[in-house]
Design a protein around this motif. Structure first.
Motif, PDB file in Angstrom:
ATOM      1  N   CYS A 233      21.575 108.936  31.144  1.00  0.00           N
ATOM      2  CA  CYS A 233      22.496 107.961  30.544  1.00  0.00           C
ATOM      3  C   CYS A 233      23.894 108.574  30.456  1.00  0.00           C
ATOM      4  O   CYS A 233      24.133 109.469  29.633  1.00  0.00           O
ATOM      5  CB  CYS A 233      22.012 107.545  29.156  1.00  0.00           C
ATOM      6  SG  CYS A 233      20.415 106.722  29.151  1.00  0.00           S
ATOM      7  N   ARG A 234      24.793 108.086  31.299  1.00  0.00           N
ATOM      8  CA  ARG A 234      26.163 108.605  31.301  1.00  0.00           C
ATOM      9  C   ARG A 234      27.091 107.744  30.461  1.00  0.00           C
ATOM     10  O   ARG A 234      28.073 108.236  29.920  1.00  0.00           O
ATOM     11  CB  ARG A 234      26.707 108.680  32.729  1.00  0.00           C
ATOM     12  CG  ARG A 234      26.019 109.697  33.620  1.00  0.00           C
ATOM     13  CD  ARG A 234      26.758 109.842  34.935  1.00  0.00           C
ATOM     14  NE  ARG A 234      26.158 110.854  35.774  1.00  0.00           N
ATOM     15  CZ  ARG A 234      25.203 110.630  36.646  1.00  0.00           C
ATOM     16  NH1 ARG A 234      24.740 109.391  36.798  1.00  0.00           N
ATOM     17  NH2 ARG A 234      24.704 111.606  37.372  1.00  0.00           N
ATOM     18  N   GLY A 235      26.830 106.444  30.386  1.00  0.00           N
ATOM     19  CA  GLY A 235      27.707 105.536  29.660  1.00  0.00           C
ATOM     20  C   GLY A 235      28.781 104.951  30.558  1.00  0.00           C
ATOM     21  O   GLY A 235      29.045 105.454  31.655  1.00  0.00           O
ATOM     22  N   ARG A 236      29.406 103.879  30.099  1.00  0.00           N
ATOM     23  CA  ARG A 236      30.397 103.158  30.897  1.00  0.00           C
ATOM     24  C   ARG A 236      31.583 104.031  31.257  1.00  0.00           C
ATOM     25  O   ARG A 236      32.157 103.917  32.341  1.00  0.00           O
ATOM     26  CB  ARG A 236      30.874 101.918  30.123  1.00  0.00           C
ATOM     27  CG  ARG A 236      31.859 101.036  30.886  1.00  0.00           C
ATOM     28  CD  ARG A 236      32.142  99.763  30.112  1.00  0.00           C
ATOM     29  NE  ARG A 236      32.741 100.040  28.826  1.00  0.00           N
ATOM     30  CZ  ARG A 236      34.052 100.207  28.617  1.00  0.00           C
ATOM     31  NH1 ARG A 236      34.894 100.138  29.640  1.00  0.00           N
ATOM     32  NH2 ARG A 236      34.519 100.435  27.411  1.00  0.00           N
ATOM     33  N   GLN A 237      32.016 104.897  30.342  1.00  0.00           N
ATOM     34  CA  GLN A 237      33.170 105.757  30.588  1.00  0.00           C
ATOM     35  C   GLN A 237      32.745 107.221  30.801  1.00  0.00           C
ATOM     36  O   GLN A 237      33.564 108.126  30.638  1.00  0.00           O
ATOM     37  CB  GLN A 237      34.154 105.662  29.427  1.00  0.00           C
ATOM     38  CG  GLN A 237      34.696 104.254  29.193  1.00  0.00           C
ATOM     39  CD  GLN A 237      35.685 104.213  28.051  1.00  0.00           C
ATOM     40  OE1 GLN A 237      36.786 104.762  28.135  1.00  0.00           O
ATOM     41  NE2 GLN A 237      35.300 103.566  26.952  1.00  0.00           N
ATOM     42  N   ASN A 238      31.450 107.417  31.138  1.00  0.00           N
ATOM     43  CA  ASN A 238      30.920 108.767  31.361  1.00  0.00           C
ATOM     44  C   ASN A 238      31.039 109.662  30.131  1.00  0.00           C
ATOM     45  O   ASN A 238      31.113 110.889  30.242  1.00  0.00           O
ATOM     46  CB  ASN A 238      31.625 109.434  32.562  1.00  0.00           C
ATOM     47  CG  ASN A 238      31.405 108.682  33.849  1.00  0.00           C
ATOM     48  OD1 ASN A 238      30.299 108.661  34.390  1.00  0.00           O
ATOM     49  ND2 ASN A 238      32.455 108.035  34.331  1.00  0.00           N
ATOM     50  N   PHE A 239      31.034 109.027  28.968  1.00  0.00           N
ATOM     51  CA  PHE A 239      31.218 109.757  27.710  1.00  0.00           C
ATOM     52  C   PHE A 239      29.889 110.006  27.007  1.00  0.00           C
ATOM     53  O   PHE A 239      29.847 110.630  25.955  1.00  0.00           O
ATOM     54  CB  PHE A 239      32.167 108.982  26.795  1.00  0.00           C
ATOM     55  CG  PHE A 239      32.792 109.804  25.704  1.00  0.00           C
ATOM     56  CD1 PHE A 239      33.780 110.719  25.992  1.00  0.00           C
ATOM     57  CD2 PHE A 239      32.373 109.670  24.385  1.00  0.00           C
ATOM     58  CE1 PHE A 239      34.362 111.484  24.983  1.00  0.00           C
ATOM     59  CE2 PHE A 239      32.945 110.418  23.363  1.00  0.00           C
ATOM     60  CZ  PHE A 239      33.941 111.335  23.672  1.00  0.00           C
ATOM     61  N   GLY A 240      28.790 109.491  27.579  1.00  0.00           N
ATOM     62  CA  GLY A 240      27.487 109.673  26.951  1.00  0.00           C
ATOM     63  C   GLY A 240      27.141 111.143  26.787  1.00  0.00           C
ATOM     64  O   GLY A 240      27.275 111.931  27.717  1.00  0.00           O
ATOM     65  N   GLY A 241      26.696 111.512  25.605  1.00  0.00           N
ATOM     66  CA  GLY A 241      26.299 112.886  25.334  1.00  0.00           C
ATOM     67  C   GLY A 241      27.384 113.795  24.794  1.00  0.00           C
ATOM     68  O   GLY A 241      27.111 114.951  24.472  1.00  0.00           O
ATOM     69  N   GLU A 242      28.608 113.285  24.674  1.00  0.00           N
ATOM     70  CA  GLU A 242      29.692 114.139  24.174  1.00  0.00           C
ATOM     71  C   GLU A 242      29.629 114.227  22.649  1.00  0.00           C
ATOM     72  O   GLU A 242      30.541 113.808  21.918  1.00  0.00           O
ATOM     73  CB  GLU A 242      31.046 113.580  24.622  1.00  0.00           C
ATOM     74  CG  GLU A 242      31.273 113.635  26.123  1.00  0.00           C
ATOM     75  CD  GLU A 242      31.378 115.064  26.636  1.00  0.00           C
ATOM     76  OE1 GLU A 242      31.771 115.958  25.871  1.00  0.00           O
ATOM     77  OE2 GLU A 242      31.053 115.278  27.820  1.00  0.00           O
ATOM     78  N   ILE A 243      28.531 114.815  22.139  1.00  0.00           N
ATOM     79  CA  ILE A 243      28.319 114.833  20.693  1.00  0.00           C
ATOM     80  C   ILE A 243      29.256 115.798  19.979  1.00  0.00           C
ATOM     81  O   ILE A 243      29.348 115.779  18.759  1.00  0.00           O
ATOM     82  CB  ILE A 243      26.861 115.159  20.344  1.00  0.00           C
ATOM     83  CG1 ILE A 243      26.481 116.574  20.803  1.00  0.00           C
ATOM     84  CG2 ILE A 243      25.918 114.126  20.944  1.00  0.00           C
ATOM     85  CD1 ILE A 243      25.120 117.023  20.279  1.00  0.00           C
ATOM     86  N   GLY A 244      29.946 116.652  20.736  1.00  0.00           N
ATOM     87  CA  GLY A 244      30.946 117.518  20.111  1.00  0.00           C
ATOM     88  C   GLY A 244      32.051 116.725  19.444  1.00  0.00           C
ATOM     89  O   GLY A 244      32.715 117.210  18.524  1.00  0.00           O
ATOM     90  N   PHE A 245      32.235 115.458  19.889  1.00  0.00           N
ATOM     91  CA  PHE A 245      33.261 114.599  19.302  1.00  0.00           C
ATOM     92  C   PHE A 245      32.723 113.735  18.163  1.00  0.00           C
ATOM     93  O   PHE A 245      33.453 112.886  17.638  1.00  0.00           O
ATOM     94  CB  PHE A 245      33.867 113.690  20.380  1.00  0.00           C
ATOM     95  CG  PHE A 245      34.802 114.409  21.322  1.00  0.00           C
ATOM     96  CD1 PHE A 245      36.120 114.665  20.968  1.00  0.00           C
ATOM     97  CD2 PHE A 245      34.354 114.847  22.554  1.00  0.00           C
ATOM     98  CE1 PHE A 245      36.973 115.334  21.827  1.00  0.00           C
ATOM     99  CE2 PHE A 245      35.199 115.516  23.425  1.00  0.00           C
ATOM    100  CZ  PHE A 245      36.515 115.761  23.065  1.00  0.00           C
ATOM    101  N   MET A 246      31.466 113.934  17.770  1.00  0.00           N
ATOM    102  CA  MET A 246      30.941 113.200  16.614  1.00  0.00           C
ATOM    103  C   MET A 246      31.716 113.601  15.369  1.00  0.00           C
ATOM    104  O   MET A 246      32.108 114.765  15.208  1.00  0.00           O
ATOM    105  CB  MET A 246      29.451 113.477  16.431  1.00  0.00           C
ATOM    106  CG  MET A 246      28.572 112.863  17.506  1.00  0.00           C
ATOM    107  SD  MET A 246      26.797 113.081  17.212  1.00  0.00           S
ATOM    108  CE  MET A 246      26.518 111.855  15.928  1.00  0.00           C
ATOM    109  N   VAL A 247      31.929 112.629  14.475  1.00  0.00           N
ATOM    110  CA  VAL A 247      32.763 112.847  13.290  1.00  0.00           C
ATOM    111  C   VAL A 247      31.988 112.448  12.042  1.00  0.00           C
ATOM    112  O   VAL A 247      31.415 111.365  11.970  1.00  0.00           O
ATOM    113  CB  VAL A 247      34.062 112.018  13.368  1.00  0.00           C
ATOM    114  CG1 VAL A 247      34.933 112.275  12.143  1.00  0.00           C
ATOM    115  CG2 VAL A 247      34.826 112.328  14.649  1.00  0.00           C
TER     116      VAL A 247
END
Length: 383
Positions: A233-247
């Motif tokens: 699962c990459r996501g529409r903007q290929n941002f899937g999995g970028e949990i480092g940006f979770m807030v």
């Protein structure tokens, strides 16, 4: 709707036979036909094609209670190899990987400079060293796959949003890869590093087919790869999995040019700065047993942050399996996994257990799989 063609059936049959042989290692033609429900004449044609390519070999007579002994076929994982490359910010690692994900050789180098310099100089040198030291003929190498710590658009072949390696804006990697491919005489493929690790863990880590897998990588930074129903699962903007940006702070302001809220709290740089003993441990200048109290405090802190992220992700996805990997996670070992699970027991509304990775080199295996799969698709459709 795309029309269904005879060539589609041929590819599907070849793929099914290949996957079966890969799984079972040795089978007769009759067993292949029986298990797959593919007619014997079709199985004979597929086997002849695989024998020609070297993917399978004749393994001699099989055992039977009566009648003519069956001729056995053996899957040959060494028929083709791919080079998998892991770029984790501070280090560049590359390995020679066979068709089954077995890794024959791994070399590692400290990187100097940023993304463009690494890609155009150190990468080429390291791949050439792996090929030379492995002894694998270049004609048997399917290509080179590379995982990079950035948002990767695999269709446009661009990378973005990776300040840790000097990527502050979109970079078109097509000319970079074209230049490397020409010099190496091999095709090149890019993927997000944690997505590559998730693919490697899923393919070679003995997980059941159809498992929904969340692979969390704690290395130089923090990221995740998510596989649902066998698909990345990459996501529409290929941002899937970028949990480092979770807030988890409503007053925080996210800036793509710097580390995300969560990554800033658990990155290798942050932990080394806050815990000097851990910095010495990461450099190989200390023994873990010497700083037990420090490591207990560190793993409790990091484990709590990771459990927060995992518990919230699980509320949406109800996951089968969560795997923790990456350089920092391997360095901390069971201490960190235990800390994550201790917090998950309180934070998660359902039973969820985080496990250490099963694949020894998931990033390298997964990156190599990018090239291997392209080679296999060509073999399945050829002729």
């Amino acid at each position: 709707m795309k029309p269904y063609l005879a060539t589609d059936l041929k590819m599907m049959n070849r793929q099914n036979v290949y996957r079966l042989l890969e799984q079972k290692n040795e089978l007769s033609r009759a067993e292949i036909s029986r298990i797959t429900n593919i007619s014997m004449p079709t199985v004979m044609k597929i086997v002849a094609h695989f024998l020609e390519t070297g993917i399978v070999t004749e393994a001699g007579d099989g055992v039977t209670a009566m009648g003519r002994k069956p001729q056995m076929l053996r899957f040959e994982p060494s028929a083709y190899y791919s080079v998998g490359v892991e770029y984790e910010g501070d280090y560049l690692r590359a390995g020679m990987v066979d068709l089954r994900g077995g890794i024959a050789l791994v070399l590692q180098e400290r990187v100097m400079g940023r993304f463009r310099e690494v890609m155009t100089h150190q990468l080429l040198s390291l791949v050439e060293k792996v090929i030379a030291q492995s002894g694998v003929e270049r004609s048997r190498i399917a290509g080179v796959g590379m995982g990079v710590p950035a948002i990767v658009d695999v269709e446009k072949v661009t990378v973005s949003a990776a300040p840790a390696v000097g990527i502050l804006e979109d970079i078109d990697c097509k000319p970079i890869l074209a230049g490397l491919s020409e010099r190496l005489k091999l095709p090149m493929y890019l993927e997000n590093d944690t997505n590559a690790a998730a693919l490697g863990e899923y393919a070679t880590g003995l997980h059941d087919a159809g498992t929904d897998l969340l692979y969390v990588s704690l290395g130089t930074g923090l990221g995740a790869g998510l596989i649902v129903q066998g698909r990345l699962c990459r996501g529409r903007q290929n941002f899937g999995g970028e949990i480092g940006f979770m807030v988890f702070d409503r007053d925080f302001e996210t800036d793509p040019a710097r580390r995300g809220w969560l990554e800033n709290r658990v990155s290798l740089q942050t932990l080394c700065g806050k815990y000097p003993f851990f910095a010495r441990l990461a450099e190989g200048k200390a023994c873990a047993q010497e700083g037990e109290e420090t490591l207990r405090a560190l793993t409790d802190e990091v484990g709590g942050y990771l459990a927060l992220a995992i518990a919230n992700i699980n509320c949406l996805l109800d996951l089968d399996t969560v795997v923790l990997g990456g350089y920092t996670a391997r360095l901390l070992g069971e201490r960190l996994t235990d800390a994550v699970n201790r917090y998950l027991a309180r934070l998660s509304s359902c039973h969820l257990v985080c496990k250490p990775q099963l694949c020894t080199e998931p990033s390298i295996a997964g990156a190599a799989l990018l090239a291997t799969e392209q080679k296999l698709q060509a073999l399945f459709s050829d002729g």
